[in-house]
Design an enzyme around this catalytic site. Structure first.
Site, PDB file in Angstrom:
ATOM      1  CG  ASP A 227      -2.258   0.651   0.979  1.00 31.09           C
ATOM      2  OD1 ASP A 227      -2.268   1.897   0.936  1.00 31.09           O
ATOM      3  OD2 ASP A 227      -3.283  -0.047   0.835  1.00 31.09           O
ATOM      4  CG  HIS A 277      -5.435   3.726   1.527  1.00 30.05           C
ATOM      5  ND1 HIS A 277      -5.048   2.453   1.173  1.00 30.05           N
ATOM      6  CD2 HIS A 277      -6.776   3.772   1.348  1.00 30.05           C
ATOM      7  CE1 HIS A 277      -6.110   1.754   0.795  1.00 30.05           C
ATOM      8  NE2 HIS A 277      -7.171   2.527   0.904  1.00 30.05           N
ATOM      9  CB  SER A 449      -9.524   0.047   0.997  1.00 29.38           C
ATOM     10  OG  SER A 449      -9.229   0.608  -0.250  1.00 29.38           O
TER      11      SER A 449
END
Length: 504
Positions: A227, A277, A449
Site C-alpha cells: 500500500d 491509506h 479497501s
C-alpha cells in the site's frame, strides 16, 4: 495474427486511397507517407481516455494489447516516452528463473536499435531498465515505426505505455486518491471494549471474528500489506507492536516506491506512509490487542510486513506500477509471508503487476485485492485490476442491511469472491473503526479497501490454526464458511465469511 491486424489498422488510411496499381514502389511510398502523417498527429490524451472509458464503461477489461499501434504510441508520447515490454516464449514465460528467453530480449533490443531513429541510437540510449526477476524491459521510444515493428515481432507478451497517466487527463479525478490524515472520535455504538482495554470494531462481530480468537489470533503467520506504507507516528504500529495481548511477533517496513519524475531514478522515498491509506489497512489487518483503548486488528498476533509500493491507491504511473510489482516479487520470495493484501488498483490492466502477482501466487501466497471503490470518475467501472485476475481473491464491502447491498462507494460484479460488512445501512459515515496515523487517535475507514484487509486478517487466523495447509486449503475453508457456499452469487461471490466457522 493479432499483431498483424494491429499493424494493418495503423495503415488503414493509406490503403483507403491506394489506386488499383500493383506497383510495389507506389504501395511502399503510400505506406511510408501514412506513417509520417500519423507520426505528426498522435491522439490527444482526451481521445486516448475516451477509448479507455468506452471499454471499461461496457464492463470490459482494458488491455493495451487490444489497442492499435497508433493508440499505444500516442499514449507513449504523452507518457514520457516509456514503453514496457513483457517478453517470453509464451504467455506463461514471465519468470527469469524458469526461462530461456534471453535470446528473445536481445533480439528485441536489437530490433529497436535498428528501427528507432532510423538506426541512429544504441541500446544504452533507449534501455531504461531490465527487471531482475521478470521477463520485462523498459525502453524509451519516440517513433511510431518502432511500435509497429514491435507488434509484428514474435516473443512479445505485451507492450504497454506505462508512463501514461490516465488520471492526469480526467477532469473529474480529484478524489485525493484515498489519502488523508484525518482522525475522528468513535461513536460508542461502533465498538465493544474487551480485555485488556482494546476496542473491537462493530464490523468484526458481523463476521464472528472475536469468537474466532478463542481458536486463533494469527500467530506465526506473516501478512504482507502492499500500500502507501506505514506511519512512523503511531507507536502501536511500531515499537509497541507487541502490546497488551499481542506478543512474540514482529513488524517490518520496506519501501519500493520511487517518487521521481525521472523513469531511470531508482532511489525510493522510504517505507513511511505519506498518504494515510496504508496505515489504515495495516491496522485493520494486524493492530495489537492493546491496553490503550485503541481499535484492535483482525489477526492481532500475526507478523506484519508493510511495503510502501505506491504513492496512493491508484496505480497510475510508471513508478507506482513498478513499486507494487517489486513489492510483490519480494514478498513472494519470503517463506514467512503467507498472505498478501492489496487495497489498491487501476481500471487498466498492468502487465508488470500481472506478472508479479502470478510470481507470488506460484510461490504459494494467498493474494487479496480490492474489488474497487467508486469516485466521481470510476462509478461506471466493475471490478478493477488486479482484483479481476484469477490469481487474486477479490473482496468488496457491503452494508449491514438484512439483504446484500454493496456499500455506497463499493464495486461489485462476477469477479468478486467475498464480501465484508463495513458500513451501517443508510449511514455511509459509520464504517470500520481503526487506528489513526497519530498516537492516541482513531478514525473510520470504508470501501473495498478495508474489506480486503479484513479478509486478509481472517485468512491469517485460518492459516495460523492450520499451519501445514496450502493456500488452496485455506481459501477453500474461507469459501465453505461463507453465506452462499457452495454457490457463488453473480455480484457478491461467496458472500460474508463466518470467521468462527472458518477456524473451527
Amino acid at each position: 495474427m493479432k499483431n498483424l491486424n494491429l499493424r494493418l489498422a495503423v495503415l488503414v488510411a493509406a490503403f483507403s486511397v491506394i489506386s488499383c496499381s500493383n506497383d510495389p514502389a507506389i504501395e511502399t511510398l503510400e505506406e511510408e507517407n501514412s506513417v509520417v502523417t500519423l507520426q505528426k498527429t498522435p491522439l490527444t490524451p482526451t481521445q486516448i481516455n475516451a477509448k479507455i472509458n468506452e471499454t471499461v464503461s461496457s464492463r470490459e477489461r482494458f488491455e493495451w494489447t487490444n489497442m492499435d499501434a497508433h493508440t499505444i504510441w500516442s499514449a507513449t508520447v504523452h507518457g514520457d516516452q516509456i514503453l514496457t515490454i513483457g517478453y517470453g516464449n509464451d504467455d506463461n514465460d514471465f519468470n527469469k528463473e524458469n526461462s530461456n528467453a534471453e535470446s528473445i530480449k536481445n533480439r528485441l533490443l536489437q530490433r529497436i536499435a535498428t528501427v528507432e531513429a532510423n538506426g541512429q541510437k544504441t541500446i544504452k540510449d533507449f534501455l531504461i531498465e531490465e527487471d531482475s526477476q521478470l521477463n520485462i524491459i523498459d525502453v524509451k521510444i519516440e517513433d511510431l515505426e518502432t511500435v509497429i515493428d514491435l507488434l509484428s515481432q514474435k516473443g512479445i507478451r505485451y507492450i504497454e505505455p506505462t508512463g501514461y497517466r490516465y488520471l492526469d487527463h480526467e477532469v473529474t479525478a480529484k478524489s485525493g486518491a484515498g489519502c488523508g490524515y484525518e482522525s475522528e472520535t468513535l461513536n460508542s455504538a461502533d465498538y465493544t471494549t474487551v480485555a485488556p482495554g482494546a476496542k473491537v470494531p462493530w464490523t468484526f462481530y458481523k463476521h464472528n471474528i472475536p469468537a474466532a480468537w478463542s481458536y486463533s489470533t494469527g500467530s506465526g503467520v506473516g501478512i504482507g500489506v502492499i500500500d502507501t506504507g506505514l506511519t512512523p507516528n503511531n507507536s502501536l504500529m511500531n515499537g509497541s507492536f507487541n502490546d497488551g495481548y499481542s506478543s512474540g511477533r514482529y513488524v517490518q517496513k520496506y519501501g519500493t516506491f520511487v517518487d521521481s519524475i525521472w523513469p531511470w531514478s531508482t532511489r525510493t522515498d522510504g517505507p513511511n506512509d505519506k498518504c494515510g491509506h496504508g496505515t489504515s489497512m495495516t491496522a485493520v489487518a494486524a493492530a495489537p490487542r492493546n491496553n490503550d483503548g485503541m481499535p484492535v486488528g483482525v489477526a492481532y498476533n500475526s507478523n506484519l510486513i508493510s511495503y510502501r509500493g505506491t504513492k496512493n491507491v491508484l496505480l497510475d504511473g510508471y513508478h507506482e506500477q513498478k513499486g507494487v510489482a517489486n513489492a510483490l516479487t519480494a514478498l513472494g520470495n519470503r517463506s514467512d509471508v503467507k498472505v498478501i493484501s492489496m487495497s489498491i488498483g487501476h481500471i487498466i490492466s498492468v502487465g508488470r503487476i500481472k506478472d508479479a502477482v502470478r510470481y507470488a501466487n506460484n510461490r504459494g501466497k494467498l493474494i487479496f485485492a480490492a474489488g474497487g471503490t467508486s469516485t466521481t470518475f470510476t462509478n461506471f467501472v466493475g471490478v478493477i485490476f488486479p482484483a479481476w485476475m484469477d490469481e487474486t481473491v477479490a473482496v468488496t464491502g457491503v452494508t449491514d442491511a438484512s439483504y446484500y447491498k454493496e456499500c455506497d462507494i463499493c464495486h461489485k460484479g462476477s469477479d468478486i469472491d467475498f464480501t465484508v460488512v463495513m458500513q451501517r445501512h443508510g449511514n455511509g459515515s459509520r464504517t470500520t473503526p481503526v487506528l489513526s496515523y497519530y498516537n492516541g487517535q482513531t478514525d473510520y475507514v470504508g470501501g473495498s479497501s478495508v474489506a480486503t484487509a479484513t479478509t486478509a486478517g481472517i485468512a491469517a487466523l485460518v492459516w495460523s490454526r492450520h499451519p501445514g495447509w496450502s493456500k488452496t486449503q485455506v481459501l477453500n475453508r474461507l469459501k465453505q464458511s461463507a453465506d452462499f457456499y457452495p454457490y457463488k452469487n453473480s455480484q457478491y461471490g461467496y458472500g460474508n465469511i463466518d470467521a468462527l466457522q472458518a477456524v473451527q
